[in-house]
Motif scaffolding. Structure first.
Motif, PDB file in Angstrom:
ATOM      1  N   ALA A 142       0.816  -1.215   0.000  1.00  0.00           N
ATOM      2  CA  ALA A 142       0.000   0.000   0.000  1.00  0.00           C
ATOM      3  C   ALA A 142       0.850   1.266   0.000  1.00  0.00           C
ATOM      4  CB  ALA A 142      -0.928   0.008   1.217  1.00  0.00           C
ATOM      5  N   SER A 143       1.997   1.200   0.657  1.00  0.00           N
ATOM      6  CA  SER A 143       2.830   2.405   0.803  1.00  0.00           C
ATOM      7  C   SER A 143       3.841   2.574  -0.320  1.00  0.00           C
ATOM      8  CB  SER A 143       3.580   2.355   2.135  1.00  0.00           C
ATOM      9  OG  SER A 143       4.529   1.296   2.142  1.00  0.00           O
ATOM     10  N   LEU A 175      -2.461   2.802   9.712  1.00  0.00           N
ATOM     11  CA  LEU A 175      -1.380   3.474   8.998  1.00  0.00           C
ATOM     12  C   LEU A 175      -1.780   3.786   7.551  1.00  0.00           C
ATOM     13  CD1 LEU A 175       1.712   1.514  10.330  1.00  0.00           C
ATOM     14  CD2 LEU A 175       1.123   3.889  10.814  1.00  0.00           C
ATOM     15  N   VAL A 176      -2.443   2.851   6.910  1.00  0.00           N
ATOM     16  CA  VAL A 176      -2.894   3.076   5.531  1.00  0.00           C
ATOM     17  C   VAL A 176      -3.917   4.207   5.495  1.00  0.00           C
ATOM     18  CG1 VAL A 176      -4.142   2.067   3.580  1.00  0.00           C
ATOM     19  CG2 VAL A 176      -2.390   0.728   4.766  1.00  0.00           C
ATOM     20  N   LYS A 177      -4.818   4.216   6.472  1.00  0.00           N
ATOM     21  CA  LYS A 177      -5.810   5.294   6.541  1.00  0.00           C
ATOM     22  C   LYS A 177      -5.120   6.638   6.758  1.00  0.00           C
ATOM     23  CE  LYS A 177      -9.942   6.844   9.000  1.00  0.00           C
ATOM     24  NZ  LYS A 177     -10.867   6.584  10.140  1.00  0.00           N
ATOM     25  N   ALA A 178      -4.096   6.636   7.628  1.00  0.00           N
ATOM     26  CA  ALA A 178      -3.361   7.871   7.901  1.00  0.00           C
ATOM     27  C   ALA A 178      -2.677   8.382   6.640  1.00  0.00           C
ATOM     28  CB  ALA A 178      -2.341   7.639   9.007  1.00  0.00           C
ATOM     29  N   MET A 179      -2.110   7.478   5.869  1.00  0.00           N
ATOM     30  CA  MET A 179      -1.425   7.887   4.641  1.00  0.00           C
ATOM     31  C   MET A 179      -2.384   8.512   3.637  1.00  0.00           C
ATOM     32  SD  MET A 179       1.448   4.966   3.803  1.00  0.00           S
ATOM     33  CE  MET A 179       0.325   3.596   3.870  1.00  0.00           C
ATOM     34  N   THR A 180      -3.597   7.987   3.580  1.00  0.00           N
ATOM     35  CA  THR A 180      -4.547   8.447   2.568  1.00  0.00           C
ATOM     36  C   THR A 180      -5.332   9.678   3.010  1.00  0.00           C
ATOM     37  OG1 THR A 180      -6.206   6.886   3.397  1.00  0.00           O
ATOM     38  CG2 THR A 180      -4.810   6.153   1.565  1.00  0.00           C
ATOM     39  N   ASP A 185       3.157  10.044   4.047  1.00  0.00           N
ATOM     40  CA  ASP A 185       3.569   8.728   3.600  1.00  0.00           C
ATOM     41  C   ASP A 185       4.125   7.942   4.786  1.00  0.00           C
ATOM     42  OD1 ASP A 185       6.143   9.720   4.049  1.00  0.00           O
ATOM     43  OD2 ASP A 185       6.499  10.138   1.928  1.00  0.00           O
ATOM     44  N   LEU A 186       4.467   6.707   4.550  1.00  0.00           N
ATOM     45  CA  LEU A 186       4.892   5.832   5.646  1.00  0.00           C
ATOM     46  C   LEU A 186       6.156   6.327   6.334  1.00  0.00           C
ATOM     47  CD1 LEU A 186       4.229   3.291   7.221  1.00  0.00           C
ATOM     48  CD2 LEU A 186       5.537   1.971   5.542  1.00  0.00           C
ATOM     49  N   PRO A 187       7.196   6.742   5.604  1.00  0.00           N
ATOM     50  CA  PRO A 187       8.390   7.235   6.301  1.00  0.00           C
ATOM     51  C   PRO A 187       8.090   8.426   7.206  1.00  0.00           C
ATOM     52  CG  PRO A 187       8.938   6.737   4.033  1.00  0.00           C
ATOM     53  CD  PRO A 187       7.444   6.630   4.158  1.00  0.00           C
ATOM     54  N   GLN A 188       7.190   9.318   6.765  1.00  0.00           N
ATOM     55  CA  GLN A 188       6.832  10.462   7.606  1.00  0.00           C
ATOM     56  C   GLN A 188       6.097  10.018   8.864  1.00  0.00           C
ATOM     57  OE1 GLN A 188       4.703  12.743   4.623  1.00  0.00           O
ATOM     58  NE2 GLN A 188       6.393  14.179   4.400  1.00  0.00           N
ATOM     59  N   CYS A 194       4.677  11.279  14.061  1.00  0.00           N
ATOM     60  CA  CYS A 194       3.688  10.257  13.725  1.00  0.00           C
ATOM     61  C   CYS A 194       2.548  10.157  14.733  1.00  0.00           C
ATOM     62  CB  CYS A 194       4.348   8.891  13.561  1.00  0.00           C
ATOM     63  SG  CYS A 194       4.979   8.172  15.085  1.00  0.00           S
ATOM     64  N   PRO A 195       2.714  10.481  16.044  1.00  0.00           N
ATOM     65  CA  PRO A 195       1.579  10.334  16.961  1.00  0.00           C
ATOM     66  C   PRO A 195       0.342  11.092  16.530  1.00  0.00           C
ATOM     67  CG  PRO A 195       3.596  10.567  18.190  1.00  0.00           C
ATOM     68  CD  PRO A 195       3.930  10.814  16.747  1.00  0.00           C
ATOM     69  N   ALA A 196       0.526  12.317  16.015  1.00  0.00           N
ATOM     70  CA  ALA A 196      -0.638  13.102  15.608  1.00  0.00           C
ATOM     71  C   ALA A 196      -1.373  12.444  14.464  1.00  0.00           C
ATOM     72  CB  ALA A 196      -0.178  14.505  15.201  1.00  0.00           C
ATOM     73  N   ALA A 197      -0.606  12.020  13.470  1.00  0.00           N
ATOM     74  CA  ALA A 197      -1.233  11.351  12.320  1.00  0.00           C
ATOM     75  C   ALA A 197      -1.886  10.044  12.749  1.00  0.00           C
ATOM     76  CB  ALA A 197      -0.193  11.103  11.237  1.00  0.00           C
TER      77      ALA A 197
END
Length: 202
Positions: A142-143, A175-180, A185-188, A194-197
């Motif tokens: 996905a990422s 994580l996938v939901k956060a990316m979209t 993206d995943l590295p970010q 990352c806690p906020a996302a």
């Protein structure tokens, strides 16, 4: 021969000579045909030999590739064994899940083993590694990140948030939901922000 005239003898000789000439021509024709057949056979055998060499070369090359893949997989699994400390049936379970993922997904068994390495480095038990690897594969797909990198990030995030290995499928979904939804993206997501996302997606 008594009573045979010179004319009869001459006639017989002419006939015998004609027959001999006809037989000689037939023999030459047969020899020529046999020569052409031999040349054609030789040509065909040459083509067969070339085809056999080509097929044989392809088979040998294929075997060489298979042997290298097997060696690469064994080397990758040796690293998993060293990191995880797995032995006996535990190690066989790790090998089996890596081989299965290599056969059923777009990733190779070596790449799956790389994912196991990162999960092992994150302190996942053998059972947790086996259970988490399919979810990690989904996250990588996905990422667009590499399998090892995806395993590293998701295991770090799960450890940081106290998420159990058996919940890795849910963690990947988040994580996938956060990316979209968070334009990231995943590295970010793997960085300190990352806690906020994560909380936004969860």
């Amino acid at each position: 021969m008594a009573g045979t005239t010179v004319g009869e003898i001459r006639a017989r000789l002419v006939l015998d000579m004609a027959d001999w000439s006809r037989r000689s021509q037939q023999a030459r024709s047969d020899m020529d045909q046999m020569g052409r057949s031999s040349a054609n056979l030789s040509k065909q055998m040459g083509l067969i030999q070339k085809a056999s060499l080509a097929v044989g070369g392809a088979v040998v090359a294929g075997i060489g590739v298979s042997v290298k893949k097997a060696a690469d997989f064994e080397e990758a699994m040796s690293r998993v064994k060293a990191i995880s400390g797995a032995t006996g049936q535990d190690f066989e379970d790790l090998k089996n899940i890596a081989a299965k993922m290599g056969a059923e997904t777009k990733y190779t068994a070596v790449e799956a083993a790389e994912g196991l390495q990162y999960l092992a480095m994150a302190g996942f038990s053998v059972k947790a590694q086996v259970g988490s690897l399919p979810a990690v594969l989904n996250l990588a797909a996905a990422s667009g990140e590499g399998l090892g990198r995806s395993a590293d990030i998701v295991s770090n995030i799960m450890t940081g948030f106290g998420i159990k290995a058996e919940d890795s499928g849910h963690a990947v979904d988040v994580l996938v939901k956060a990316m979209t939804t968070a334009n990231t993206d995943l590295p970010q997501l793997g960085k300190q922000n990352c806690p906020a996302a994560w909380e936004q997606a969860a």
